[in-house]
Enzyme design. Structure first.
Site, PDB file in Angstrom:
ATOM      1  NE  ARG A 140      -4.241  -1.435   0.134  1.00  0.00           N
ATOM      2  CZ  ARG A 140      -4.388  -2.441  -0.732  1.00  0.00           C
ATOM      3  NH1 ARG A 140      -3.469  -2.675  -1.655  1.00  0.00           N
ATOM      4  NH2 ARG A 140      -5.460  -3.202  -0.695  1.00  0.00           N
ATOM      5  CG  HIS A 182      -3.031  -1.174  -7.088  1.00  0.00           C
ATOM      6  ND1 HIS A 182      -3.517  -0.572  -5.951  1.00  0.00           N
ATOM      7  CD2 HIS A 182      -3.034  -2.501  -6.813  1.00  0.00           C
ATOM      8  CE1 HIS A 182      -3.801  -1.500  -5.042  1.00  0.00           C
ATOM      9  NE2 HIS A 182      -3.523  -2.673  -5.545  1.00  0.00           N
TER      10      HIS A 182
HETATM   11  C1  OXD Z   1      -5.242  -5.334  -3.397  1.00  0.00           C
HETATM   12  C2  OXD Z   1      -5.706  -6.028  -4.595  1.00  0.00           C
HETATM   13  O1  OXD Z   1      -5.667  -5.663  -2.297  1.00  0.00           O
HETATM   14  O2  OXD Z   1      -5.454  -5.502  -5.702  1.00  0.00           O
HETATM   15  O3  OXD Z   1      -4.440  -4.408  -3.548  1.00  0.00           O
HETATM   16  O4  OXD Z   1      -6.286  -7.100  -4.482  1.00  0.00           O
END
Ligand code: OXD
Length: 306
Positions: A221, A269
Site C-alpha cells: 500500500r 497497481h
Molecule cells: C489489493 C488487490 O488488495 O489488488 O491491492 O487485491
C-alpha cells in the site's frame, strides 16, 4: 440465499453471471440504496451506506487481497470478513517482484536506454551474494514471492510477526529484529498489510538503514511509505531507486514528483490482479461451506487488521 454485489471500479456483469451459474438457488443483484436485505456481500471498496443499510449480513467477501479500505468502515459485528487467498494472485506477485529485482540486479533499464541510443555497452556483473532481498510480510503472497526469489538463488530474508521456517529464507521476527533485517537487505520488498502499526513504516529512519545502494519495491500500500523520505534518499544517492506499484492516492496525481524521478519505475497497481475465474471458484466454494455451517479459511482477524 440473497447475495449483494457492491464493488467499486468493477464491471458487475461477469461476476453476477458466474455467481448465478454456480449458485442457481441464490438471488444475486447489484446493490442499490434501498435494496432488499442480503445474507452475503461481495465487495470492493464499498461505501459506508452499504453496511448501514445491510446490518444483517452474515459474511462479507472482499474481492481483493488487502482489506484495509474495508476495515476503515463500520461493519456489522456478526459478519465474518473473508478475503481472497491466493486465487491466482501469488504467482502474479512473484513474477512481478522477481522481474523488478532482476531488472535492477542486471541493469536492464540501463541496457534498454543504451540500446535505444545505439550504444553497445556492458556493465560489470554484480555479485548475487551482495543482493540479499528482504521480504516484509510472509502471508500467502509474501511466502510465494520469497520462494520464487530463492529459486533465482538470491539470499532471501523475511520479516514477520512470528518466526517462519521456509527453505532458502532467513527469518527475522518482530520489532526487535527489524533494524537488523533492514541492514542486511539490499533490496526491500514490501508486502505488509496496512494497519495502524505499519502506516508510514518506510520512512527516512527505516529506509536509511538499508545498505547504501539499496532498492525498494512496494507492492502493498502507498501509505506504508513516506513519499518525500523515499525520494530524498534516492536523490541523496543512499538508495539506488525503487519500483512502486501502489500509491497514497491512486491514480498517482499528475503533479506527484515520482513521475519525474527516472530511478523510480512506476506501474498502476497491477502487480497482482484479481482473476475472475479463480476468485469466483474460491468464493463460491466458501459460500457453499458457510451455508452448510462449515468453517472457511481466509477469515480476516478484524482486531489485527488482516
Ligand atoms: C489489493 C488487490 O488488495 O489488488 O491491492 O487485491
Amino acid at each position: 440465499m440473497r447475495i449483494s454485489f457492491c464493488c467499486a471500479n468493477t464491471a458487475p456483469e461477469p461476476w453476477l453471471a458466474r455467481l448465478r451459474a454456480a449458485l442457481p438457488q441464490a438471488e444475486v443483484s447489484v446493490w442499490q440504496p434501498g435494496a432488499a436485505a442480503a445474507d452475503l456481500a461481495v465487495v470492493w471498496q464499498p461505501p459506508q451506506a452499504f453496511f448501514d443499510e445491510q446490518p444483517q449480513l452474515k459474511a462479507i467477501f472482499n474481492i481483493g487481497a488487502g482489506v484495509d479500505a474495508l476495515l476503515k468502515l463500520r461493519l456489522p459485528p456478526q459478519a465474518v470478513v473473508v478475503r481472497l487467498e491466493d486465487a491466482g494472485m501469488a504467482v502474479q506477485m512473484a513474477e512481478y517482484v522477481c522481474h523488478a529485482v532482476v531488472r535492477h540486479f542486471r541493469d536492464l533499464n540501463a541496457y534498454a536506454a543504451d540500446m535505444q541510443a545505439g550504444h553497445w555497452t556492458f556493465y560489470p556483473p554484480r555479485q548475487r551474494s551482495d543482493f540479499a532481498v528482504g521480504v516484509m510480510g510472509l502471508g500467502v503472497l509474501g511466502a510465494r514471492v520469497a520462494q520464487a526469489l530463492a529459486q533465482f538463488e538470491f539470499p532471501v530474508n523475511g520479516w514477520s510477526r512470528t518466526p517462519k521456517a521456509q527453505a532458502g529464507l532467513t527469518s527475522f521476527v518482530g520489532a526487535a529484529q527489524f533494524n537488523d533485517f533492514l541492514a542486511r537487505s539490499r533490496v526491500l520488498v514490501n508486502l505488509l498489510p496496512l494497519t495502524p502499526e505499519t502506516v508510514n513504516l518506510l520512512n527516512h529512519d527505516t529506509l536509511g538503514r538499508l545498505p547504501r545502494g539499496g532498492y525498494v519495491i512496494n507492492v502493498a500500500r502507498g501509505a506504508h511509505v513516506v513519499d518525500a523520505d523515499l525520494l530524498a534518499l534516492i536523490q541523496s544517492g543512499h538508495l539506488a531507486g525503487a519500483t512502486l506499484d501502489v500509491f497514497r492516492t491512486e491514480p498517482l496525481p499528475a503533479e506527484h514528483p515520482f513521475w519525474h524521478e527516472p530511478r523510480i519505475t512506476l506501474t498502476p497497481h497491477t502487480s497482482a490482479r484479481t482473476l475472475l475465474d479463480d476468485s469466483m471458484t474460491q468464493m463460491v466454494a466458501k459460500m457453499a461451506a458457510l451455508a452448510r455451517g462449515e468453517p472457511v479459511t481466509g477469515v480476516v482477524n478484524v482486531a489485527k487488521g488482516y
